[in-house]
Design an enzyme around this catalytic site. Structure first.
Site, PDB file in Angstrom:
ATOM      1  N   HIS A   1      16.037   8.316 -49.177  1.00  0.00           N
ATOM      2  CA  HIS A   1      15.077   7.777 -48.676  1.00  0.00           C
ATOM      3  C   HIS A   1      14.981   7.387 -46.954  1.00  0.00           C
ATOM      4  O   HIS A   1      14.119   7.316 -46.425  1.00  0.00           O
ATOM      5  CB  HIS A   1      14.337   6.747 -49.511  1.00  0.00           C
ATOM      6  CG  HIS A   1      12.731   6.686 -49.451  1.00  0.00           C
ATOM      7  ND1 HIS A   1      12.162   7.066 -48.404  1.00  0.00           N
ATOM      8  CD2 HIS A   1      11.916   6.373 -50.514  1.00  0.00           C
ATOM      9  CE1 HIS A   1      10.731   7.063 -48.539  1.00  0.00           C
ATOM     10  NE2 HIS A   1      10.607   6.584 -49.772  1.00  0.00           N
TER      11      HIS A   1
ATOM     12  N   ASP B   1       7.115  26.784 -54.525  1.00  0.00           N
ATOM     13  CA  ASP B   1       7.360  28.340 -55.217  1.00  0.00           C
ATOM     14  C   ASP B   1       8.745  28.839 -54.685  1.00  0.00           C
ATOM     15  O   ASP B   1       8.637  29.419 -53.836  1.00  0.00           O
ATOM     16  CB  ASP B   1       6.267  29.100 -55.008  1.00  0.00           C
ATOM     17  CG  ASP B   1       6.291  30.454 -55.752  1.00  0.00           C
ATOM     18  OD1 ASP B   1       7.474  30.778 -56.522  1.00  0.00           O
ATOM     19  OD2 ASP B   1       5.422  31.219 -55.781  1.00  0.00           O
TER      20      ASP B   1
END
Length: 440
Positions: free
Chosen positions: A160, A387
């Site tokens: 993070h 994808d």
């Protein structure tokens, strides 16, 4: 997911496929906050289909990772604290990211349709959990796990300190476009922008308004052993879906139960997070005078002047914080709680971000944990579009379900979201009841 159900086939360090700058990059004061020194862990699950060939998919992913690490070369570096301890920096020497390929002999795509039975059930789908990136671990780990029915699970861990949710999702979509051949390296959109120094002017004097309150950093008394309960009692994961109709119902309820019915519009996030906060508070059965807080990230890319450029993938959010007593939260209705969330969000502007940057730089301020529910909205990050040439994911979620509350996208249902949070076992049935019964 038992310990033997996932077997690692290969673990390899993947380095950028072209030369990248050898340098030390400074992270911003917002990136360097103590509470961001953990790993964001995503889990994307893909159906079995013609695009899923074991050998081809794994090598295509590895090749795409080597390409993506050229423009995103800091993700192939290593994070360390600066000598003076003031902030963090990234040593960029093309050290590489970790790629793992694994096989599960027990799990199928159906297992992801409901909440896991226990918090760490899917831990092995990201075998290397980086607890402390400052000890030299790679800040990026990608694991492709083949499930028993031919489906594939992709676990991704991104530290993070280096990126926020928006930045990490942009990286994942770029990685997917490279893997599926939809774009080449020169055509990535948006092109990643490092420019962490753009946040430096926030720390330039004149000093900001010191009267600004930051409830997220203030400590409140623990009147009920709140922290002990969450660390000692077993947490039970929950997953509840809200479709467009139920979200509209919550909006109407918030407006009609508001003390200021002139408020004509609340966002889905505002009403849903307020509803979950109230349901959680009721289920935990806390003393009426306990102060509770809800924390959530507010993206400030377009809220500061000048705004940050497209493709900025660093941490560009501050925590919105609303607080109230258990009594008021439970008794004053959804409109009251929603207005608190909305007001906390609306406060965020250049001046507010500057005062947070000062707080975390000067006093290493860190959010309190007592009475806190943290809500993170993943439903707008575009994770459901990632994808890799395997189609869109069938499931998007965290690797582990914990006391952080996540609002997740539901694939192929644009205005539907799923709320995942783990609650103490003793509050499980009540929480499910309250969250499903907004009029109760």
């Amino acid at each position: 997911m038992g310990s033997s159900s996932v077997h690692v086939k290969e673990a390899a360090i993947v380095t950028p496929c072209e030369p990248t700058p050898a340098c030390v990059l400074t992270l911003s004061s917002i990136d360097s906050q103590l509470f961001l020194r953990f790993t964001i862990e995503y889990l994307l699950v893909y159906r079995a289909g013609p695009g899923l060939d074991h050998g081809v998919t794994a090598s295509r992913l590895k090749a795409a990772l080597a390409k993506a690490l050229v423009p995103y070369y800091p993700l192939a570096g290593r994070v360390r604290a600066k000598r003076d301890g003031s902030s963090l920096e990234v040593v960029c020497r093309a050290q590489g990211a970790l790629f793992i390929e694994a096989i599960s002999d027990r799990h199928t795509i159906i297992d992801f349709e409901t909440a896991p039975k226990y918090v760490n059930q899917q831990r092995k789908l990201l075998s290397l959990h980086v607890a402390d990136v400052l000890k030299g671990a790679p800040p990026l780990v990608v694991q492709l796990t083949w499930l028993k029915d031919g489906a594939a699970a992709l676990g991704v861990g991104i530290n993070h300190c280096l990126c926020d949710g928006i930045g990490s999702a942009e990286f994942l979509n770029s990685l997917a476009e490279l893997a599926s051949g939809k774009r080449g390296l020169a055509e990535l959109k948006p092109m990643p922008v490092w420019e962490r120094q753009l946040l430096d002017p926030l720390l330039v004097r004149p000093p900001c308004d010191n009267s600004m309150t930051h409830h997220e950093f203030n400590r409140v008394p623990d009147l009920c052993g709140f922290l002990d309960r969450f660390s000692n009692e077993r947490l039970a994961p929950t997953s509840i879906t809200f479709n467009e109709r139920s979200l509209n119902e919550l909006k109407n309820l918030a407006i009609t139960s508001s003390s200021r019915p002139t408020e004509s519009s609340y966002t889905s996030f505002e009403v849903l997070s307020a509803h979950v906060w109230r349901s959680w508070a009721k289920a935990l059965n806390l003393p009426s005078n306990q102060i509770l807080k809800i924390l959530f990230s507010v993206n400030f890319r377009d809220r500061v002047k000048p705004s940050l450029p497209s493709g900025y993938y660093g941490n560009a959010f501050v925590l919105g914080c609303a607080q109230t007593s258990v009594k008021d939260l439970v008794e004053k209705g959804l409109g009251y709680a929603t207005a608190l969330v909305k007001n906390a969000k609306d406060r965020v502007d250049t001046e507010y971000v500057r005062s947070v940057a000062e707080s975390v730089t000067e006093s290493m301020a860190c959010p309190d944990s007592v009475g806190v529910l943290i809500v993170s909205q993943w439903s707008r990050l575009g994770l459901d579009k990632v994808d890799f040439g395997m189609g869109r994911p069938n499931h998007v979620g965290p690797i582990c379900c914990d006391r952080y509350c996540l609002i997740l996208p539901v694939v192929d249902q644009r205005d539907t979201v799923k709320v995942m949070v783990a609650v103490p076992n003793s509050a499980f049935d009540k929480y499910i009841y309250f969250v499903r019964s907004p009029y109760s």
